[in-house]
Design a protein around this motif. Structure first.
Motif, short mmCIF file in Angstrom:
data_model
loop_
_atom_site.label_atom_id
_atom_site.label_comp_id
_atom_site.label_asym_id
_atom_site.label_seq_id
_atom_site.Cartn_x
_atom_site.Cartn_y
_atom_site.Cartn_z
N ALA A 1 28.41 -111.77 11.92
CA ALA A 1 28.79 -111.58 10.52
C ALA A 1 30.20 -110.66 10.66
O ALA A 1 30.30 -109.65 10.20
CB ALA A 1 27.90 -110.31 10.19
N PRO A 2 30.82 -111.39 11.10
CA PRO A 2 33.05 -110.37 11.47
C PRO A 2 32.66 -110.43 9.83
O PRO A 2 32.64 -110.96 8.97
CB PRO A 2 33.19 -110.96 11.91
N ILE A 3 34.20 -109.69 10.03
CA ILE A 3 34.57 -109.09 8.71
C ILE A 3 35.34 -110.96 8.63
O ILE A 3 36.44 -111.44 10.23
CB ILE A 3 35.75 -108.15 8.41
N VAL A 4 35.86 -111.45 8.02
CA VAL A 4 37.12 -113.05 7.33
C VAL A 4 38.10 -113.01 6.62
O VAL A 4 37.25 -112.88 5.66
CB VAL A 4 36.02 -114.15 6.90
N LEU A 5 39.56 -113.11 7.48
CA LEU A 5 40.14 -112.51 6.02
C LEU A 5 39.98 -114.55 5.28
O LEU A 5 40.28 -115.48 6.10
CB LEU A 5 41.12 -113.01 7.48
N LEU A 6 39.97 -114.27 4.15
CA LEU A 6 40.37 -115.55 3.22
C LEU A 6 40.71 -115.37 2.18
O LEU A 6 41.36 -114.09 1.66
CB LEU A 6 38.48 -115.22 2.51
N GLN A 7 40.70 -116.57 1.55
CA GLN A 7 42.19 -117.05 0.45
C GLN A 7 41.22 -115.85 -1.06
O GLN A 7 40.79 -116.28 -1.42
CB GLN A 7 42.53 -117.77 0.02
N SER A 8 42.30 -114.93 -1.32
CA SER A 8 41.51 -113.99 -2.65
C SER A 8 41.48 -115.10 -4.06
O SER A 8 42.35 -115.39 -4.45
CB SER A 8 41.64 -112.53 -2.68
#
Length: 750
Positions: free
Chosen positions: A276-283
């Motif tokens: 359950a990491p922080i995932v960098l995603l396209q907003s």
């Protein structure tokens, strides 16, 4: 028969799973955790034991990973039944320390059903989830050696713990509201307001009112605010002194995540994974989030609930929540209850507490998908400690660098990369680093050992190492980045061309490197190419003020007169030009990170950065992917070869005058840099290429480089589990030290 299983075998329900299988087949025996891993003795008819052994892997928990398996025949001792026993052997730890595991769906189902005895209990866990690394005092992993030792299970929890048919069979964190940790909340004066479920409701109400809630999570305190409130987010930034860095957001489900970001299947699985990491995603546009969460960026750091406490809190909120570490910028993560009020008294409005001890503080992990694979940006909760495929009979510790500090170690039985600690810019951070280093060395059974560290003389880690009376080995910064990539790929036995692009690293010529091409083995390197050098007017000030770099680049590419006519907001260019020629006030660098800064100043008008890498992130965010053109970076023949960025700067100046959009210019820069790197690498074909350094957190650059490199016919080693930034530096240092040790048989002594 006796089996010893080594690898990821503790803290994931392996012993209960094996016990169930043995009982189903009518076999007797015992299984225990030990510092070797898991030791299993099984007795019964020969053919049944054989079938049990052959089918064992199929019945292990999903998270299990068997690295080594040793089998030996032992005398039958006529065991009765099948027991899970405990072991407390001493010595260097051979098995993996289990990472923390996010709350599972079964536990979430239980706490959401009013008829269930764990309804609303925020510390619920089972064999499939819950705290592991953060509560471990010592190995092997047994309740008595964790922070749960002070909580005596009630009769019903004991029944679950002893029942092979129960999901909590030998769950070391098993507890309920009757016997387990409790939660409560108090205000800024320390007055308790509510407890248990009412405490969660009170915290949700505070968030609804725009207040800042300090929540004691799995590995430390976190600060929470309503992610849709501009006022609340700005208040958090001011109090935390985190003025520019993007903030992570937590949502309750994948369905809620879809409203905020675009998700591919891989990213969706990563969000919902046990880590359950922080995932960098396209907003997405018009998501309703406060603009100051990720101002100027097209990415959003998103995460799902990591514990039942987070999930329950979100059930009472009709909005996503900002979740960030509870410390002022530059200070270490706060995790102890004893000093939270004094350290955060003026930051949080309400505290949501629990009394389960946190033995090992740990931050949230951050990952990003690029070029079809997961790249770790910050190695922490759920992913750390990270096992490394690196063997050494001699204990060694690698200290990492100064930014994004993390250490790595080998205890003679296994190698690991430890969790992210943070930048070592404050006394408190340096003290935390030393505390965690000593604690993890004790956990893995490391006593006196050799040290490997960065060549930079001013790093805290380098200065600390020099004061220790042990053998030491220095490792050049960018060589460590490259070798970390070699370790990632399993290429330590070959020569590679390492491309090390970052912000700052101490070079062999006592200048600042950061745009390097190193023909490397696991023990040595030759610098065969680099970016053309330029000066940093004002030294460290140029890192915070990219317009200074822009002036330097333009002055060298187009002349001082052109630089003097630059329009860079209200900044005064003329005084800066006077110090460019001074080596004392304008040190030389080949840094790719600083090149990004200067280009961002020219293209976007970024004149000041609040954090390292901000300018590069803003530049990547505006890229127009429909633009096919690229700027030129020429290759100047020599030893070493230089990548000459001056044509690129001249083209940017021309496009500025012509009114070309920043999005087009940003894309041309990224494509041009990728093409130049690929052209240089092609000169060394078919030598494999490895990427390392913080610049390769840039998805746009990496994916363009993959495209360009396809024509070279060279294997390309991309970042992965080991962070490409300085968080992975210690892994490379450790590998270099191990192989030098094997080559020379000794360390240099202080």
């Amino acid at each position: 028969m006796k089996l010893t299983l080594n690898g990821r075998v503790q803290g994931i329900g392996l012993r209960p799973a094996v016990a169930r299988r043995a009982l189903e087949q009518g076999l007797t025996g015992q299984i225990s955790n030990s510092i070797q891993g898991v030791e299993l003795i099984i007795e019964g008819p020969v053919d049944v034991v054989r079938r049990f052994e052959e089918g064992l892997d199929e019945h292990l928990p999903a998270g299990a990973w068997i690295q080594n398996r040793q089998r030996e025949d032992v005398e039958i001792s006529a065991l009765i039944g099948f027991e899970i026993t405990e072991s407390d052997l001493g010595g260097p730890l051979a098995t993996h320390v289990p990472p923390d595991i996010a709350v599972c769906q079964e536990c979430l189902s239980e706490i959401s059903v009013p008829e269930n005895r764990r309804y609303g209990y925020p510390m619920t866990s089972c064999t499939n989830c819950g705290p592991r690394y953060s509560i471990i005092k010592s190995m092997p992993y047994e309740r008595a050696q964790t922070g749960m030792s002070e909580f005596v299970m009630c009769a019903r929890c004991q029944t679950e713990y002893r029942s092979p048919a129960d999901r909590r069979f030998h769950a070391q964190t098993n507890a309920c509201a009757e016997c387990g940790p409790r939660i409560w909340c108090h205000d800024a004066t320390g007055r308790e307001i509510a407890n248990q479920r009412d405490a969660i409701k009170a915290a949700a109400a505070a968030l609804q009112q725009g207040q800042i809630v300090a929540l004691r999570g799995l590995g430390g305190y976190q600060l929470l605010v309503d992610a849709t409130s501009e006022i609340a987010v700005e208040k958090l930034r001011q109090r935390k002194r985190r003025y520019g860095k993007p903030l992570a957001v937590m949502v309750s489900s994948l369905g809620e995540a879809d409203k905020l970001v675009f998700l591919n299947d891989c990213e969706r699985r990563e969000l919902a994974s046990s880590a359950a990491p922080i995932v960098l995603l396209q907003s997405r546009g018009n998501s309703g989030l406060a603009g100051r969460i990720n101002a100027g960026l097209n990415t959003l750091g998103l995460m799902l609930p990591t514990t039942p406490l987070h999930w329950l809190l979100l059930q009472h909120c009709s909005f996503p929540v900002v979740v960030t570490s509870a410390n002022r910028e530059g200070e270490p993560l706060i995790y102890q209850r004893g000093n939270i009020e004094t350290q955060l008294q003026s930051v949080a409005d309400l505290w949501l507490e629990h009394d389960r001890p946190i033995e090992r503080p740990i931050d949230d992990s951050v990952v990003r998908w690029m070029a079809g694979r997961r790249v770790t940006i910050r190695l922490a909760r759920g992913l750390a400690p990270l096992p490394l495929n690196l063997e050494s009979e001699i204990p060694l510790t690698a200290l990492g660098g100064h930014q994004k500090a993390a250490f790595a170690l080998n205890n003679g039985r296994q190698s690991i990369l430890g969790p992210h600690i943070g930048d070592l810019n404050s006394l408190a951070s340096c003290e935390r680093y030393q505390e965690q280093l000593a604690s993890v060395q004790q956990l893995y059974g490391v006593s006196q050992c050799g040290l490997a560290f960065d060549t930079h003389p001013d790093y805290f880690t380098s200065q600390w190492a020099a004061r220790q009376s042990v053998p030491v080995d220095t490792v050049q910064h960018h060589h460590a980045h490259v070798v970390a990539g070699m370790l990632e790929q399993g290429w330590l036995d070959r020569q590679v061309l390492g491309v090390a692009f970052d912000g700052t690293g101490w070079g062999d010529d006592q200048t600042i490197w950061g745009g390097e091409f190193l023909l490397s083995t696991s023990t040595s390197y030759t610098r065969v190419a680099h970016l053309r050098s330029f000066c940093l007017p004002g030294g460290d000030s140029a890192i915070r003020e990219p317009w200074r770099v822009a002036v330097s680049l333009v002055a060298q590419a187009a002349g001082r007169e052109v630089a003097a006519r630059l329009r860079l907001g209200t900044e005064q260019v003329e005084p800066l030009l006077k110090i460019i020629a001074s080596k004392k006030f304008s040190p030389q660098t080949t840094s790719a990170g600083r090149l990004f800064d200067g280009v961002a100043a020219l293209v976007l008008g970024v004149n000041r950065c609040d954090f390292e890498g901000q300018a590069a992130m803003l530049l990547e965010a505006v890229c127009d992917f429909s633009e096919a053109g690229c700027y030129e970076i020429s290759l100047q023949v020599g030893k070493p070869v230089q990548l000459d960025w001056r044509p690129l700067i001249l083209q940017i100046l021309k496009d500025r005058e012509a009114g070309v959009s920043p999005a087009v210019m940003a894309m041309r820069f990224h494509r041009g840099l990728a093409r130049a790197v690929a052209r240089l690498c092609n000169q060394f074909a078919p030598t494999p290429v490895v990427l390392g350094g913080g610049v390769f957190q840039n998805r746009c650059l990496v994916e363009f480089l993959v495209e360009e490199m396809e024509q070279n016919g060279q294997p390309l080693g991309l970042p992965g589990k080991i962070p490409p930034n300085d968080g992975g530096l210690a892994a490379g240092q450790l590998a270099v030290a191990v192989f030098r040790k094997k080559l020379k048989g000794t360390f240099r002594c202080v």
